[in-house]
Scaffold this motif. Structure first.
Motif, PDB file in Angstrom:
ATOM      1  N   LEU A   1      -2.598 -13.843  12.228  1.00  0.00           N
ATOM      2  CA  LEU A   1      -2.597 -12.623  11.427  1.00  0.00           C
ATOM      3  C   LEU A   1      -3.377 -11.509  12.113  1.00  0.00           C
ATOM      4  CD1 LEU A   1      -3.151 -14.080   7.818  1.00  0.00           C
ATOM      5  CD2 LEU A   1      -1.019 -13.240   8.799  1.00  0.00           C
ATOM      6  N   HIS A   2      -4.512 -11.838  12.673  1.00  0.00           N
ATOM      7  CA  HIS A   2      -5.323 -10.836  13.359  1.00  0.00           C
ATOM      8  C   HIS A   2      -4.609 -10.299  14.602  1.00  0.00           C
ATOM      9  CE1 HIS A   2      -9.423 -12.216  11.497  1.00  0.00           C
ATOM     10  NE2 HIS A   2      -8.499 -11.951  10.585  1.00  0.00           N
ATOM     11  N   ALA A   3      -3.908 -11.170  15.305  1.00  0.00           N
ATOM     12  CA  ALA A   3      -3.162 -10.708  16.484  1.00  0.00           C
ATOM     13  C   ALA A   3      -2.054  -9.743  16.087  1.00  0.00           C
ATOM     14  CB  ALA A   3      -2.584 -11.905  17.244  1.00  0.00           C
ATOM     15  N   ARG A   4      -1.410  -9.987  14.962  1.00  0.00           N
ATOM     16  CA  ARG A   4      -0.382  -9.055  14.493  1.00  0.00           C
ATOM     17  C   ARG A   4      -0.982  -7.721  14.075  1.00  0.00           C
ATOM     18  NH1 ARG A   4       2.368 -12.544   9.921  1.00  0.00           N
ATOM     19  NH2 ARG A   4       3.401 -10.538   9.505  1.00  0.00           N
ATOM     20  N   ILE A   5      -2.146  -7.757  13.454  1.00  0.00           N
ATOM     21  CA  ILE A   5      -2.783  -6.517  13.002  1.00  0.00           C
ATOM     22  C   ILE A   5      -3.238  -5.680  14.190  1.00  0.00           C
ATOM     23  CG2 ILE A   5      -4.782  -5.610  11.737  1.00  0.00           C
ATOM     24  CD1 ILE A   5      -4.533  -7.975   9.852  1.00  0.00           C
ATOM     25  N   ARG A   6      -3.588  -6.302  15.289  1.00  0.00           N
ATOM     26  CA  ARG A   6      -4.089  -5.556  16.457  1.00  0.00           C
ATOM     27  C   ARG A   6      -2.976  -4.954  17.310  1.00  0.00           C
ATOM     28  NH1 ARG A   6      -7.630 -10.253  16.820  1.00  0.00           N
ATOM     29  NH2 ARG A   6      -9.708  -9.678  16.014  1.00  0.00           N
ATOM     30  N   ARG A   7      -1.758  -4.974  16.832  1.00  0.00           N
ATOM     31  CA  ARG A   7      -0.677  -4.334  17.579  1.00  0.00           C
ATOM     32  C   ARG A   7      -0.968  -2.850  17.772  1.00  0.00           C
ATOM     33  NH1 ARG A   7       3.310  -7.545  14.374  1.00  0.00           N
ATOM     34  NH2 ARG A   7       4.284  -9.030  15.795  1.00  0.00           N
ATOM     35  N   ASN A   8      -0.456  -2.327  18.879  1.00  0.00           N
ATOM     36  CA  ASN A   8      -0.659  -0.914  19.159  1.00  0.00           C
ATOM     37  C   ASN A   8       0.266  -0.074  18.292  1.00  0.00           C
ATOM     38  OD1 ASN A   8      -1.463   1.479  20.388  1.00  0.00           O
ATOM     39  ND2 ASN A   8       0.080   1.324  21.988  1.00  0.00           N
ATOM     40  N   ALA A   9      -0.315   0.893  17.585  1.00  0.00           N
ATOM     41  CA  ALA A   9       0.455   1.799  16.739  1.00  0.00           C
ATOM     42  C   ALA A   9       0.762   3.072  17.514  1.00  0.00           C
ATOM     43  CB  ALA A   9      -0.320   2.143  15.465  1.00  0.00           C
ATOM     44  N   ARG A  10       2.041   3.391  17.644  1.00  0.00           N
ATOM     45  CA  ARG A  10       2.449   4.588  18.374  1.00  0.00           C
ATOM     46  C   ARG A  10       2.100   5.829  17.564  1.00  0.00           C
ATOM     47  NH1 ARG A  10       8.352   3.050  21.030  1.00  0.00           N
ATOM     48  NH2 ARG A  10       7.701   1.086  21.964  1.00  0.00           N
TER      49      ARG A  10
ATOM     50  N   ALA B   1      -1.033  -7.442   7.969  1.00  0.00           N
ATOM     51  CA  ALA B   1      -0.192  -7.987   9.041  1.00  0.00           C
ATOM     52  C   ALA B   1       1.268  -7.624   8.834  1.00  0.00           C
ATOM     53  CB  ALA B   1      -0.362  -9.498   9.120  1.00  0.00           C
ATOM     54  N   SER B   2       1.736  -7.634   7.583  1.00  0.00           N
ATOM     55  CA  SER B   2       3.130  -7.269   7.310  1.00  0.00           C
ATOM     56  C   SER B   2       3.393  -5.805   7.646  1.00  0.00           C
ATOM     57  CB  SER B   2       3.465  -7.545   5.842  1.00  0.00           C
ATOM     58  OG  SER B   2       3.312  -8.921   5.533  1.00  0.00           O
ATOM     59  N   LEU B   3       2.456  -4.937   7.331  1.00  0.00           N
ATOM     60  CA  LEU B   3       2.610  -3.520   7.682  1.00  0.00           C
ATOM     61  C   LEU B   3       2.513  -3.305   9.193  1.00  0.00           C
ATOM     62  CD1 LEU B   3       0.429  -1.959   4.841  1.00  0.00           C
ATOM     63  CD2 LEU B   3       2.911  -1.816   5.032  1.00  0.00           C
ATOM     64  N   SER B   4       1.703  -4.121   9.861  1.00  0.00           N
ATOM     65  CA  SER B   4       1.533  -3.965  11.314  1.00  0.00           C
ATOM     66  C   SER B   4       2.749  -4.407  12.090  1.00  0.00           C
ATOM     67  CB  SER B   4       0.308  -4.756  11.784  1.00  0.00           C
ATOM     68  OG  SER B   4      -0.862  -4.335  11.107  1.00  0.00           O
ATOM     69  N   ASP B   5       3.626  -5.171  11.487  1.00  0.00           N
ATOM     70  CA  ASP B   5       4.838  -5.595  12.189  1.00  0.00           C
ATOM     71  C   ASP B   5       5.744  -4.412  12.529  1.00  0.00           C
ATOM     72  OD1 ASP B   5       4.018  -8.209  12.092  1.00  0.00           O
ATOM     73  OD2 ASP B   5       5.168  -8.692  10.281  1.00  0.00           O
ATOM     74  N   ASP B   6       5.556  -3.289  11.868  1.00  0.00           N
ATOM     75  CA  ASP B   6       6.378  -2.100  12.125  1.00  0.00           C
ATOM     76  C   ASP B   6       5.723  -1.122  13.081  1.00  0.00           C
ATOM     77  OD1 ASP B   6       8.337  -2.999  10.340  1.00  0.00           O
ATOM     78  OD2 ASP B   6       7.297  -2.107   8.626  1.00  0.00           O
ATOM     79  N   PHE B   7       4.554  -1.464  13.606  1.00  0.00           N
ATOM     80  CA  PHE B   7       3.864  -0.522  14.482  1.00  0.00           C
ATOM     81  C   PHE B   7       4.644  -0.224  15.762  1.00  0.00           C
ATOM     82  CE2 PHE B   7      -0.735  -1.344  12.839  1.00  0.00           C
ATOM     83  CZ  PHE B   7      -0.403  -0.685  11.685  1.00  0.00           C
ATOM     84  N   ASP B   8       5.329  -1.223  16.299  1.00  0.00           N
ATOM     85  CA  ASP B   8       6.027  -1.038  17.564  1.00  0.00           C
ATOM     86  C   ASP B   8       7.506  -0.719  17.386  1.00  0.00           C
ATOM     87  OD1 ASP B   8       6.640  -3.456  16.491  1.00  0.00           O
ATOM     88  OD2 ASP B   8       6.321  -4.619  18.312  1.00  0.00           O
ATOM     89  N   ARG B   9       7.928  -0.395  16.174  1.00  0.00           N
ATOM     90  CA  ARG B   9       9.322  -0.003  15.963  1.00  0.00           C
ATOM     91  C   ARG B   9       9.530   1.432  16.411  1.00  0.00           C
ATOM     92  NH1 ARG B   9      11.183  -1.881   9.997  1.00  0.00           N
ATOM     93  NH2 ARG B   9      13.026  -0.770  10.712  1.00  0.00           N
ATOM     94  N   LEU B  10      10.735   1.692  16.967  1.00  0.00           N
ATOM     95  CA  LEU B  10      11.013   3.011  17.538  1.00  0.00           C
ATOM     96  C   LEU B  10      11.272   4.047  16.476  1.00  0.00           C
ATOM     97  CD1 LEU B  10      13.286   2.007  20.537  1.00  0.00           C
ATOM     98  CD2 LEU B  10      10.850   2.517  20.560  1.00  0.00           C
TER      99      LEU B  10
END
Length: 448
Positions: free
Chosen positions: A187-196, A436-445
């Motif tokens: 979960l923490h790894a998903r939250i740490r995704r880079n947000a564009r 984590a669910s919200l962070s899954d969209d951080f790398d979407r175009l």
């Protein structure tokens, strides 16, 4: 001596010379590569001359023995001819074959698998491999391929809680992390995704008292603690929200003061108008309702986000209870994620369903695909609705795993400043799953 020479060179039984045989076409390569053998010694005088054996597809490489007239060898005075080189082999000198048997064809030479280039060095051809072109090698770097290679650590991380942790403390036997700890690390790894750019998330709810402000503070605190970057929560409720009070007010400045300042060039200039809690979540409060001259509208939101998006990675908006308000329309026009909060009651579930239908019918279908639904237990005890059935109904309209159920928490119900460490364990885990669910969209175009 003259009789011996005549018998040697004119006898029909003697070896043939080059002048007595018909002209033959000798390839230059064979003539140059063969060296004539040395002159054999003369045989005794009493030995008779023996004719060479019949020709069997080739010419003998040595001369027949010479009849000697004395015990001494014949001196080479320049009149004797050197023996001829072996005749070249070929179709002209082979034995005749039967007409019905075709001659075997030579096997084809396989083509080389690698291209070669011929380079002239000292007038001798030297074969060197041709340089491989960049197109055949590809344009991928070798160092990039190493990122996909799995590497196992020689040391296991010890458990930090549960019976595995106590066994490690008492016996120093490291059993590794528990399945729950591994799930939390994921979960923490998903939250740490880079947000564009500056990712913006709106928290909505058509009914008041469902816990939108508490969800905003808890969500922002969890994101700030795990990510470690700058996160700002803005009170976008035009009806006098209390976001700053629930997060811990440190400054009396409001969003109206920020908008009136024309000298905002650095992060510290923005920081003078925000409050920060123990999880490093910054909050920009709304204008006090009794002193406000006008309602918070869409222009205020767009101007504020244009300023703060240069200094904050994530921006959360605690919105009011209506969707037709100008401030709510402004938030919907810029956010990339959405959280729909509903209470664990039939009335709250109905309001959440109306919100999803409104988004679908007013051109926000793509935003609904990046939305999460929160079913919040705002009162203790068992609710008057089947929560599991409600989750299944909401998952038909949003992505699977994006319906989060928050349990009732005593610290939230107190109505005071929310501290992440004082929240219940189950409540914190559900908030982390929401993040984590919200962070899954951080790398979407796609955006807004």
């Amino acid at each position: 001596m003259s009789a011996d020479y005549d018998r040697l060179f004119h006898s029909p039984d003697a070896a043939r010379t080059a002048d007595d045989e018909p002209e033959r076409e000798t390839p230059p390569a064979a003539a140059e590569s063969v060296t004539p053998p040395a002159m054999p010694a003369a045989a005794p005088r009493t030995q008779t001359s023996v004719a060479p054996p019949p020709w069997q597809g080739g010419v003998t490489s040595q001369m027949p023995p010479l009849p000697a007239t004395g015990p001494q060898p014949l001196p080479n005075n320049g009149m004797m001819r050197a023996p001829q080189a072996p005749a070249p082999t070929g179709a002209r000198h082979e034995q005749p074959r039967h007409a019905s048997v075709p001659a075997p064809r030579p096997a084809p030479v396989p083509a080389p698998t690698q291209h070669f280039a011929e380079v002239e060095v000292d007038r001798r051809p030297v074969v060197q491999p041709a340089p491989t072109s960049a197109a055949s090698m590809g344009n991928h770097r070798a160092i990039d391929a190493l990122s996909h290679v799995g590497v196992r650590s020689a040391v296991k991380m010890p458990s930090q809680r549960g019976w595995r942790h106590w066994i490690y403390l008492l016996t120093r036997i490291n059993l590794g992390l528990s399945p729950d700890e591994l799930y939390e690390m994921d979960l923490h790894a998903r939250i740490r995704r880079n947000a564009r750019d500056s990712y913006q998330i709106g928290i909505f709810g058509l009914k008041g008292g469902v816990g939108k402000t508490a969800v905003t503070v808890a969500l922002g605190s969890a994101l700030s603690t795990i990510r470690g970057d700058r996160i700002l929560a803005i009170d976008a409720d035009p009806d006098g929200g209390n976001l700053a009070d629930r997060a811990g007010r440190q400054s009396a400045a409001t969003i109206a003061d920020l908008l009136s300042d024309k000298e905002l060039h650095r992060y510290n200039d923005i920081r003078a108008y925000t409050s920060m809690n123990g999880a490093n979540l910054e909050v920009l409060s709304s204008e006090e309702y009794s002193a406000a001259r006008r309602e918070f509208n869409d222009e205020d939101w767009k101007t504020a986000t244009e300023i703060v998006s240069r200094y904050y990675n994530l921006v959360l908006a605690d919105c009011g209870a209506g969707l037709f308000q100008p401030g709510a329309r402004g938030v919907l026009s810029t956010v990339s994620g959405l959280v729909i909060v509903a209470s664990a009651s039939i009335d709250g579930a109905r309001q959440a369903a109306i919100t999803m239908d409104w988004l679908r019918q007013n051109g926000y279908q793509d935003l609904l695909g990046r939305s999460c639904v929160v079913i919040n237990h705002v009162v203790p005890g068992k609710p008057n609705i089947d929560v599991e059935d409600l989750v299944q109904q909401f998952e038909r309209h949003v992505a699977p795993g994006r319906v989060v159920v928050l349990p009732w928490d005593k610290h939230i119900a107190a109505g005071t400043e929310i501290q992440l460490d004082l929240l219940g364990k189950q409540f914190r885990r559900r908030v982390v799953e929401l993040a984590a669910s919200l962070s899954d969209d951080f790398d979407r175009l796609e955006r807004r």
